[in-house]
Scaffold this motif. Sequence first.
Motif, short mmCIF file in Angstrom:
data_model
loop_
_atom_site.label_atom_id
_atom_site.label_comp_id
_atom_site.label_asym_id
_atom_site.label_seq_id
_atom_site.Cartn_x
_atom_site.Cartn_y
_atom_site.Cartn_z
N ARG A 90 6.41 35.35 53.17
CA ARG A 90 5.63 34.09 53.43
C ARG A 90 6.91 33.10 53.18
O ARG A 90 7.99 33.16 52.93
CB ARG A 90 4.78 33.85 52.26
N PRO A 91 6.37 31.82 53.72
CA PRO A 91 7.53 30.58 53.81
C PRO A 91 7.97 30.44 52.44
O PRO A 91 7.19 30.60 51.42
CB PRO A 91 6.37 29.45 54.41
N LEU A 92 9.05 29.94 52.40
CA LEU A 92 9.78 29.66 51.13
C LEU A 92 9.40 28.26 50.70
O LEU A 92 9.40 27.53 51.63
CB LEU A 92 11.53 29.88 51.31
N ARG A 93 8.93 28.21 49.51
CA ARG A 93 8.45 26.75 49.19
C ARG A 93 9.62 26.12 48.18
O ARG A 93 9.83 24.76 48.41
CB ARG A 93 6.98 26.98 48.44
N THR A 94 10.02 26.66 47.08
CA THR A 94 11.04 26.07 46.38
C THR A 94 11.96 27.05 45.80
O THR A 94 11.76 28.44 45.67
CB THR A 94 10.20 25.44 44.94
N VAL A 95 12.96 26.71 45.15
CA VAL A 95 14.03 27.40 44.63
C VAL A 95 14.36 26.91 43.20
O VAL A 95 14.67 25.72 43.00
CB VAL A 95 15.17 27.46 45.54
N GLN A 96 14.43 27.50 42.35
CA GLN A 96 15.00 26.93 40.89
C GLN A 96 16.29 27.53 40.48
O GLN A 96 16.50 28.73 40.45
CB GLN A 96 13.85 27.59 40.02
N VAL A 97 17.37 26.79 40.29
CA VAL A 97 18.51 27.12 40.12
C VAL A 97 19.01 26.83 38.67
O VAL A 97 18.60 25.68 38.22
CB VAL A 97 19.41 26.45 41.11
N GLY A 98 19.75 27.58 37.92
CA GLY A 98 20.22 27.21 36.62
C GLY A 98 19.36 27.78 35.45
O GLY A 98 19.54 26.91 34.60
N GLY A 99 18.44 28.70 35.82
CA GLY A 99 17.63 28.95 34.71
C GLY A 99 16.39 28.06 34.52
O GLY A 99 16.05 27.15 35.24
N PRO A 100 15.64 28.50 33.48
CA PRO A 100 14.30 27.64 33.28
C PRO A 100 14.27 26.03 33.15
O PRO A 100 13.32 25.57 32.93
CB PRO A 100 13.65 28.23 32.02
N LEU A 101 15.62 25.89 32.73
CA LEU A 101 15.84 24.30 32.38
C LEU A 101 16.36 23.65 33.61
O LEU A 101 16.51 22.38 33.74
CB LEU A 101 16.84 23.97 31.27
N GLY A 102 16.30 24.17 34.77
CA GLY A 102 16.88 23.75 36.02
C GLY A 102 15.63 23.18 36.76
O GLY A 102 14.56 23.41 36.52
N GLN A 103 16.07 22.30 37.80
CA GLN A 103 15.22 21.65 38.67
C GLN A 103 14.54 22.63 39.64
O GLN A 103 15.26 23.40 40.22
CB GLN A 103 15.80 20.48 39.38
N TYR A 104 13.16 22.01 40.31
CA TYR A 104 12.80 22.90 41.33
C TYR A 104 13.30 22.01 42.55
O TYR A 104 13.13 20.89 42.63
CB TYR A 104 11.18 22.95 41.20
N ILE A 105 13.75 22.94 43.66
CA ILE A 105 14.58 22.15 44.51
C ILE A 105 13.57 22.64 45.98
O ILE A 105 13.25 23.97 46.01
CB ILE A 105 15.85 22.54 44.98
N PRO A 106 13.10 21.67 46.75
CA PRO A 106 12.13 22.05 47.94
C PRO A 106 12.82 22.87 48.83
O PRO A 106 14.19 22.77 49.10
CB PRO A 106 11.52 20.78 48.12
#
Lengths: 166, 514
Positions: free
Chosen positions: B374-390
């Motif tokens: 399915r289409p990629l919606r977001t990526v979280q980098v740097g663990g649970p305290l990292g931002q969601y990048i669209p």
Amino acid sequence: MTIQTTTDLQEVVEAVVREHRDERGPLLVVLQDIQRRMGHLDPDVVPLVASALNLSRADVHGVVTFYHDFHEAPRGAVTIKLCRAEACQSMGAEAVVAEVKDLLGIGIAETAADGSVSLDQVFCLGNCALGPAAQINGRLYGRVDRDTILDVLRSDLQGETLSEAP
Amino acid sequence: MITVYVPCDSAALSIGADEVAMAIECEAALLGLEIDLVRNGTRGMLWLEPLVEVATPAGRIGYGPVRPEAVADLIAAGLLDGADHELNLGVVDELPWMRDQQRLCLARVGITDPLSPEDYVANGGNAGLRRALSMPPADVIAEVTESGLRGRGGAGFPAGIKWKTVADTEDDLKFVCCNADEGDSGTFADRIVMEGDPFSLLEGMTIAGYAVGASEGYIYLRSEYPDAAATTGQAIETAREQGWLGDDVLGSGFKFDIHLRLGGGAYICGEETSMLESLEGKRGMVRAKPPIPAITGLFGRPTVVNNVLTLTSVGAILADGGQGYAALGLDRSRGTQVFQLAGNIKHGGVFESAFGISLEKLVNEYGGGTLSGRPLRTVQVGGPLGQYIPADGLDIPTDYEAFAAAGAMLGHGGIVVFDDTVNMASMARFAMEFCVAESCGKCTPCRVGSVRGVETIDKIVAGVDRDRNLTLLNDLCDLMVDGSLCAMGGLTPNPVRSALQHFPEDFSTLEAGQ
């Protein structure tokens, strides 16, 4: 299951403390070792460890209650830890958690009344490329669903009947 | 004799590597074939696990993913000779995933038997330690400083400066602590190194000990990694027997020993001061800084606290020189980073590369996009305290400062991919819920603020006083950032705010849908 008497506990605590006496800051190590031998940390352990390590009961109680790994009540024969961290959630971990709760008829951090299974949530098992992940009696599983959990449970309980919740 | 490799890495075990190894041994015995079955670490291509390799004159040929029930067919088809088969991947080192990496931390991982001291030395192990021991400690620190190595645990503090502070602080007892409490979701590189090449961590710690004048090392490993604990514990025993640890390290007269300690299942103990408290046998309550651990650390003594990959990098730096290491990378991010591709990703695993490779390339080219298709919606980098990048914001070079400029965090290099079924209000709520569960409780904005955060997000999603509650949530995030001692409370607003910023539509589901 053998009944633990205070004398048993005293012996275990003394043996464990003797083994770790020379280690620096041994409280956590001592509690881990006692739990490994006894399965859980009975509240009666607290004053015994406090006295053996010359700490206050508050110090020991504080450590026992701080860490998720320590349990003050007996655990099930099988412990299932389901990962609920982000990487596993992206692969549907929340649905697996809900299904396994239904399957076992218990919630997170609960033990089945017959003492067969304990269910815990965990935030990351380091199997983030093969989620959803679970750890069952210390063994890691990847790409799990309700059925894999059920299969492992059946084999870990070695033929004991597992009553599925209605 | 034919050498066959089946990984003993716990990710490989989690999908049947032990059963595959057993099937290969049984099948070979049935056919009367003598094989040498080596349990190596993982090559890091986790979507191909269990990956079976067989040594041939052309190189190690891989087959994967291998199911135990397929083993008999594979051997009949000529696996032991590297014959063709639909699972035959070719020479593993020539696969683009392997060929395009610069493996320094992972140099031996997947190649060797993790617990074989002979394999370790034959593949360049201890070269860094030997060179370090031939130099004055101050020169070792200078070399690490010159390499530009920054802490791989997430904060990115220059390792050489930290070491110099410890070295310059007078004390008769100093410590080296390895932070192996790899609790961030989407990160597993520490585990893979400890299970696949544990001696390299011990070597890095010993070099650190020599450089700063420490005599004792502690590895604080999370209890969620029992396989890594077993491998590392055995490696310590072997290193002592080999004279790599102890009263006379490699005959140099330098005295250093390492102890393995397990955590108690508390995420917060990955924060360095909380980890020190835990190592002292206490509740993992965060300490205020200053004093910094380099001056007042474990039991009040000067202490180096470094992540597994920082310390593993040190061996390579000392072996080949700091200058060569500094030649890799981008701007102030020098050397290599072990990226971890995780979550809903087609090709998940570890990929070590010089800093600078773009997030887009890692996720879409090497990672192959989402596993679900399915289409990629977001990526979280740097663990649970990292931002969601669209999805449209992935064109960022992997560099600490470039990520910060893009309003994101590189952290420990863990990359978690989500497809379009993710609900970002749920993820924001989960970030707060996680903070409720894992806050040490010392700072009120973190301990109580996270509880209020969950409640407020619930109200926003339910459409209760939406505007006022959004203002309140923003206020709460400000307070958590300003009023928390450590990253737990201070960075929990990152995933919350980035979810709100990029995916506001998810926060009004009920209003829109009902």
